[in-house]
Design an enzyme around this catalytic site. Structure first.
Site, PDB file in Angstrom:
ATOM      1  N   ARG A   1       0.960  -1.222  -0.004  1.00 10.28           N
ATOM      2  CA  ARG A   1      -0.051   0.101  -0.107  1.00 10.28           C
ATOM      3  C   ARG A   1       0.978   1.335   0.042  1.00 10.28           C
ATOM      4  NH1 ARG A   1      -5.038  -0.888   4.035  1.00 10.28           N
ATOM      5  NH2 ARG A   1      -6.235  -2.472   2.535  1.00 10.28           N
TER       6      ARG A   1
ATOM      7  N   GLU B   1      -1.916  -7.641  -6.123  1.00 11.07           N
ATOM      8  CA  GLU B   1      -3.451  -8.279  -6.540  1.00 11.07           C
ATOM      9  C   GLU B   1      -3.410  -9.595  -7.115  1.00 11.07           C
ATOM     10  OE1 GLU B   1      -6.289  -7.154  -5.451  1.00 11.07           O
ATOM     11  OE2 GLU B   1      -5.382  -5.419  -4.522  1.00 11.07           O
TER      12      GLU B   1
ATOM     13  N   THR C   1      -5.733 -16.212  -2.016  1.00 12.62           N
ATOM     14  CA  THR C   1      -4.608 -16.429  -1.000  1.00 12.62           C
ATOM     15  C   THR C   1      -4.744 -15.364   0.077  1.00 12.62           C
ATOM     16  OG1 THR C   1      -3.270 -17.100  -2.800  1.00 12.62           O
ATOM     17  CG2 THR C   1      -2.035 -16.705  -0.789  1.00 12.62           C
TER      18      THR C   1
ATOM     19  N   LEU D   1       3.376 -20.722  -2.830  1.00  9.11           N
ATOM     20  CA  LEU D   1       2.251 -19.837  -3.075  1.00  9.11           C
ATOM     21  C   LEU D   1       0.832 -20.500  -3.600  1.00  9.11           C
ATOM     22  CD1 LEU D   1       1.373 -17.140  -2.012  1.00  9.11           C
ATOM     23  CD2 LEU D   1       2.194 -16.199  -4.217  1.00  9.11           C
ATOM     24  N   GLY D   2       1.079 -21.442  -4.294  1.00 11.66           N
ATOM     25  CA  GLY D   2      -0.178 -21.943  -4.770  1.00 11.66           C
ATOM     26  C   GLY D   2      -0.925 -21.480  -6.011  1.00 11.66           C
TER      27      GLY D   2
ATOM     28  N   TYR E   1     -12.488  -8.644 -11.150  1.00 10.76           N
ATOM     29  CA  TYR E   1     -12.103  -8.097  -9.926  1.00 10.76           C
ATOM     30  C   TYR E   1     -10.838  -7.457  -9.914  1.00 10.76           C
ATOM     31  CZ  TYR E   1      -9.827  -7.999  -5.673  1.00 10.76           C
ATOM     32  OH  TYR E   1      -8.793  -7.510  -4.502  1.00 10.76           O
TER      33      TYR E   1
ATOM     34  N   ASP F   1     -13.577  -8.327  -3.918  1.00  9.76           N
ATOM     35  CA  ASP F   1     -13.408  -9.318  -3.744  1.00  9.76           C
ATOM     36  C   ASP F   1     -14.079 -10.242  -2.460  1.00  9.76           C
ATOM     37  OD1 ASP F   1     -13.117  -7.885  -1.262  1.00  9.76           O
ATOM     38  OD2 ASP F   1     -10.821  -8.581  -0.823  1.00  9.76           O
TER      39      ASP F   1
ATOM     40  N   CYS G   1     -16.447  -6.924   9.383  1.00  4.96           N
ATOM     41  CA  CYS G   1     -17.702  -7.676   8.954  1.00  4.96           C
ATOM     42  C   CYS G   1     -16.959  -8.995   8.332  1.00  4.96           C
ATOM     43  CB  CYS G   1     -18.084  -6.702   7.458  1.00  4.96           C
ATOM     44  SG  CYS G   1     -19.856  -7.577   7.042  1.00  4.96           S
TER      45      CYS G   1
ATOM     46  N   CYS H   1     -20.469  -5.733  14.770  1.00  7.70           N
ATOM     47  CA  CYS H   1     -21.395  -4.911  14.237  1.00  7.70           C
ATOM     48  C   CYS H   1     -21.415  -3.643  14.966  1.00  7.70           C
ATOM     49  CB  CYS H   1     -22.785  -5.198  14.178  1.00  7.70           C
ATOM     50  SG  CYS H   1     -23.041  -6.741  12.998  1.00  7.70           S
TER      51      CYS H   1
ATOM     52  N   CYS I   1     -26.990  -0.657   7.519  1.00 10.54           N
ATOM     53  CA  CYS I   1     -26.956  -2.197   7.392  1.00 10.54           C
ATOM     54  C   CYS I   1     -28.259  -3.054   7.350  1.00 10.54           C
ATOM     55  CB  CYS I   1     -25.838  -3.152   8.181  1.00 10.54           C
ATOM     56  SG  CYS I   1     -25.571  -4.689   7.606  1.00 10.54           S
TER      57      CYS I   1
ATOM     58  N   THR J   1      -7.948 -27.479  -5.913  1.00  5.66           N
ATOM     59  CA  THR J   1      -9.487 -26.824  -5.829  1.00  5.66           C
ATOM     60  C   THR J   1     -10.454 -27.981  -6.365  1.00  5.66           C
ATOM     61  OG1 THR J   1      -8.051 -24.959  -6.941  1.00  5.66           O
ATOM     62  CG2 THR J   1     -10.422 -24.896  -7.275  1.00  5.66           C
TER      63      THR J   1
END
Length: 344
Positions: free
Chosen positions: A24, A40, A46, A83-84, A123, A141, A193, A200, A209, A300
């Site tokens: 970031r 991303e 992951t 990492l798959g 996404y 996501d 969330c 909440c 909400c 998967t």
């Protein structure tokens, strides 16, 4: 006094509670599209915790998209190992070559341009467009989908409601600070969330909400029935020479674990091969000894169980493959590392 919109509330919360993550940009800094894209792609399917170390390693090895594009694919796969979902690594390399080559080192600054790059779906295109270029796109996501499903009390199974959830998510995106909003949705889903027992009372969207008002927040989003994954079984052959080097083979470039390394394997079927069948599947004749236990690994779309046969040879037999002494230099996925460890 005009009613404060959900986006305004969420951004105010984000300004106070944003997670500090290695990819970031700091407040006031412009996001680097290369770093946003890299993170991303790694974050697809992951967790943040799993990605952080890999992200730093990739930046150390390839600090620019040009350096990544010029790297051999085998090196990229080796750095990615563990990492798959290895198709991501292959597409990462392909996309880097497109950006560094045809696009002159610059990432597309439009959703459509990003979507056209290998490995980038709806996404990921939305996430990069918003975070790197502040374009007004939702980044939906799993965290954001959960927030939206609860915010609007979507009671349809999420697989059927994805189009509706994405449209509603898009309707929330502010004209300004779209990138911060996308990351705020991710942080809200991660910290407040949450899938179980959402906090909440601490949520900036408490008053908005619909699910909370109805008392159904913990039941949303509704998940469909889990498909039963088929079970496949087979044999693996772990052989070491006198120096302790292990024989590895490279898998086909396309398909499951494409381009990765593995010990010799037999075919996968419904049942384990008998000892006689396994000896026919073995790469060459040797004193193969069946190890106790079974290696289990989930993919998967199926579960895998492997019986391991091990052998030691004083002289390397003629067989197409690569003898590796330092396994850290080979692009070995987690399941293959498990198999090799079981063959010790």
């Amino acid at each position: 006094m005009p009613r404060e919109l959900p986006a305004q509330k969420l951004l105010a919360w984000y300004d106070r509670h944003a997670r500090v993550l290695p990819w970031r940009a700091k407040k006031g800094e412009r996001a680097d599209p290369y770093r946003v894209w890299l993170s991303e792609i790694m974050l697809q399917q992951t967790t943040v915790q799993a990605v952080a170390g890999y992200y730093r390693k990739f930046l150390d090895l390839w600090p620019t998209v040009e350096r990544l594009a010029a790297a051999p694919l085998d090196d990229v796969l080796t750095a990615w190992a563990g990492l798959g979902y290895y198709a991501r690594a292959r597409n990462l390399h392909k996309a880097a070559q497109v950006v560094a080559g045809a696009l002159g080192g610059k990432f597309p600054d439009s959703y459509e341009g990003l979507r056209a790059l290998p490995g980038i779906g709806d996404y990921t295109a939305g996430a990069i467009a918003s975070i790197a270029f502040d374009l007004p796109y939702a980044a939906m996501d799993a965290n954001a989908e959960r927030v939206v499903a609860r915010l609007f009390a979507i009671t349809e199974p999420i697989a059927k409601a994805k189009t509706k959830i994405r449209a509603l998510g898009q309707s929330l995106v502010p004209a300004k600070r779209a990138g911060d909003f996308a990351q705020a949705m991710m942080d809200l889903g991660s910290a407040i969330c949450t899938p179980r027992r959402p906090a909440c009372m601490s949520c900036p969207l408490f008053d908005d909400c619909a699910a909370r008002k109805q008392g159904i927040q913990e039941t949303l989003p509704v998940k469909g029935e889990k498909a039963v994954r088929p079970l496949k079984r087979g044999a693996a052959f772990v052989v070491r020479d006198g120096s302790g080097a292990v024989l590895l083979m490279k898998r086909p470039t396309e398909g499951l674990l494409g381009g990765m390394m593995q010990p010799p394997l037999g075919p996968w079927g419904e049942e384990f091969p008998s000892k006689a069948e396994a000896m026919v599947q073995a790469p060459f004749q040797a004193e193969w000894k069946k190890r106790l236990g079974i290696v289990r690994h989930g993919f998967t779309h199926f579960e895998l169980e492997i019986e391991v046969y091990a052998a030691e040879v004083s002289k390397r037999p003629k067989f197409e493959g690569r003898w590796v002494s330092d396994l850290s230099t080979a692009a070995l996925p987690t399941v293959m590392r498990k198999i090799i460890a079981a063959g010790e």
